[in-house]
Scaffold this active site. Structure first.
Site, mmCIF file in Angstrom:
data_model
loop_
_atom_site.group_PDB
_atom_site.id
_atom_site.type_symbol
_atom_site.label_atom_id
_atom_site.label_comp_id
_atom_site.label_asym_id
_atom_site.label_seq_id
_atom_site.Cartn_x
_atom_site.Cartn_y
_atom_site.Cartn_z
ATOM 1 C CG ASN A 111 -7.387 -2.397 -7.764
ATOM 2 O OD1 ASN A 111 -6.705 -2.316 -6.738
ATOM 3 N ND2 ASN A 111 -8.331 -3.324 -7.941
ATOM 4 C CG PHE A 115 -5.570 -3.700 1.620
ATOM 5 C CD1 PHE A 115 -6.474 -3.975 0.614
ATOM 6 C CD2 PHE A 115 -5.223 -4.732 2.477
ATOM 7 C CE1 PHE A 115 -7.032 -5.242 0.463
ATOM 8 C CE2 PHE A 115 -5.777 -6.004 2.337
ATOM 9 C CZ PHE A 115 -6.678 -6.265 1.328
ATOM 10 C CB SER A 178 -6.559 -7.929 -2.015
ATOM 11 O OG SER A 178 -5.827 -6.995 -2.789
ATOM 12 C CB THR A 181 -1.816 -7.098 0.524
ATOM 13 O OG1 THR A 181 -2.529 -5.861 0.532
ATOM 14 C CG2 THR A 181 -0.996 -7.221 1.798
#
Length: 345
Positions: A111, A115, A178, A181
């Site tokens: 993925n 966010f 993550s 970002t």
């Protein structure tokens, strides 16, 4: 129904499933009827951690229900807790589609959602409404920064999101790991992380945890652990998705984004074992490649108090929690372990 969803484009399937679960979550007492089919209730599975009581150790990982739309349904399906988010202070669209990919040959997902969420305030309203009706399990809230917020002001975003959501979550997780970002993972580095934790820890008396990347070196993991201890965090969530691609068979393996699922299993266990060596007094939540009762048992034996699943649930379907927990009880019986609390004594 689960198999039919796999005929659809992944993000569309996810959206339809979440919409159905959201509608189901509005059924109130009617949820208790199917819950008897799905849930495994056994006192041996109970876990006391973070000052909270978890009916079982299996949680829904962040990313599945970003906007806290289906919490009662996750309970009815058998999870012992759920973590919503990642939530940012302002709503954001996330990255362009397509941004979610199935790798069935590898039992994995990639993925690069970025966010995507409707913002902290909307989620807070939904959590408030669910709380008013009663939630029978703990709910964690995963926090992040908006894409356009500079790193030197990232703490402001985490504080704003925390302020909006603090009355409604049972514990909070700072997502600094993550890969989707730009620049976010720099927040795991010493100076950024030190300031972030110094600003956030005084902002809530509730448990605060840090979510770490599997791609960190052991030295970097040790530094993050040291800073978490310094600032009085109660725990760590290990691990987030990975940028590694070794050994994948799927033709989609080169897609950009974070990889989750079976290929992450070995590294997630390795990181857990490393952190457990120095995390005395802290709660470890293990996530990454958990598919079977044996996977969960291995993490619990290695030092995790709780485990989380996302990709395993996607591939395993609605009876995934029941199968895993029933299997876990069988392993406990074979090992002569009466309760999971015994593992932490």
């Amino acid at each position: 129904m689960h198999r039919l969803l796999f005929l659809l484009e992944p993000e569309k399937a996810h959206g339809l499933a979440l919409e159905a679960l959201s509608l189901w979550s509005g059924c109130g007492p009617l949820l208790e009827v199917p819950a008897r089919l799905f849930r495994v209730e056994d006192p041996g599975l109970r876990v006391d951690a973070l000052g909270l009581t978890f009916p079982n150790p299996l949680g829904l990982a962040a990313g599945m229900d970003k906007d806290a739309r289906a919490l009662p349904a996750w309970w009815a399906l058998g999870f012992g807790f759920a973590e919503v988010g990642t939530l940012t202070p302002r709503p954001q669209e996330g990255n362009p589609r397509p941004r979610l990919f199935r790798l069935p040959e590898d039992r994995a997902l990639i993925n690069r959602m970025g966010f995507n969420n409707r913002g902290a305030e909307e989620a807070a309203g939904r959590l408030r409404a669910f709380r008013a009706r009663g939630l029978p399990f703990p709910v964690g809230v995963n926090l992040g920064k908006n894409r356009d917020t500079p790193l030197e002001r990232a703490f402001e975003d985490y504080l704003l999101a925390l302020k909006a959501l603090e009355p409604h979550g049972d514990y909070f997780v700072l997502n600094v790991s993550s890969p989707n970002t730009p620049g976010l993972r720099a927040l795991q580095e010493g100076p950024f992380l030190d300031e972030l934790l110094a600003r956030l820890r005084p902002a809530t008396p509730k448990p605060l945890l840090l979510k770490l990347s599997p791609d960190l070196s052991f030295t970097a993991l040790d530094e993050a652990l040291s800073l978490a201890k310094k600032h009085g965090l109660q725990g760590l969530v290990a691990v987030n998705t990975t940028l590694a691609r070794e050994g994948l068979r799927s033709p989609l393996a080169r897609e950009a984004g974070g990889l989750s699922g079976r290929p992450l299993k070995g590294r997630a266990l390795e990181v857990l074992r490393h952190l457990a060596g120095g995390a005395e007094g802290m709660v470890l939540i293990s996530v990454g490649g958990i598919e079977t009762p044996q996977d969960a048992w291995e993490r619990l034996k290695a030092g995790a108090s709780l485990v989380q699943a996302y990709t395993g649930f996607v591939y395993g379907g609605p009876f995934f929690p029941r199968r895993l927990l029933k299997g876990l009880l069988r392993i406990m019986e074979a090992e002569g372990v009466g309760t999971l609390q015994d593992l932490r004594r």
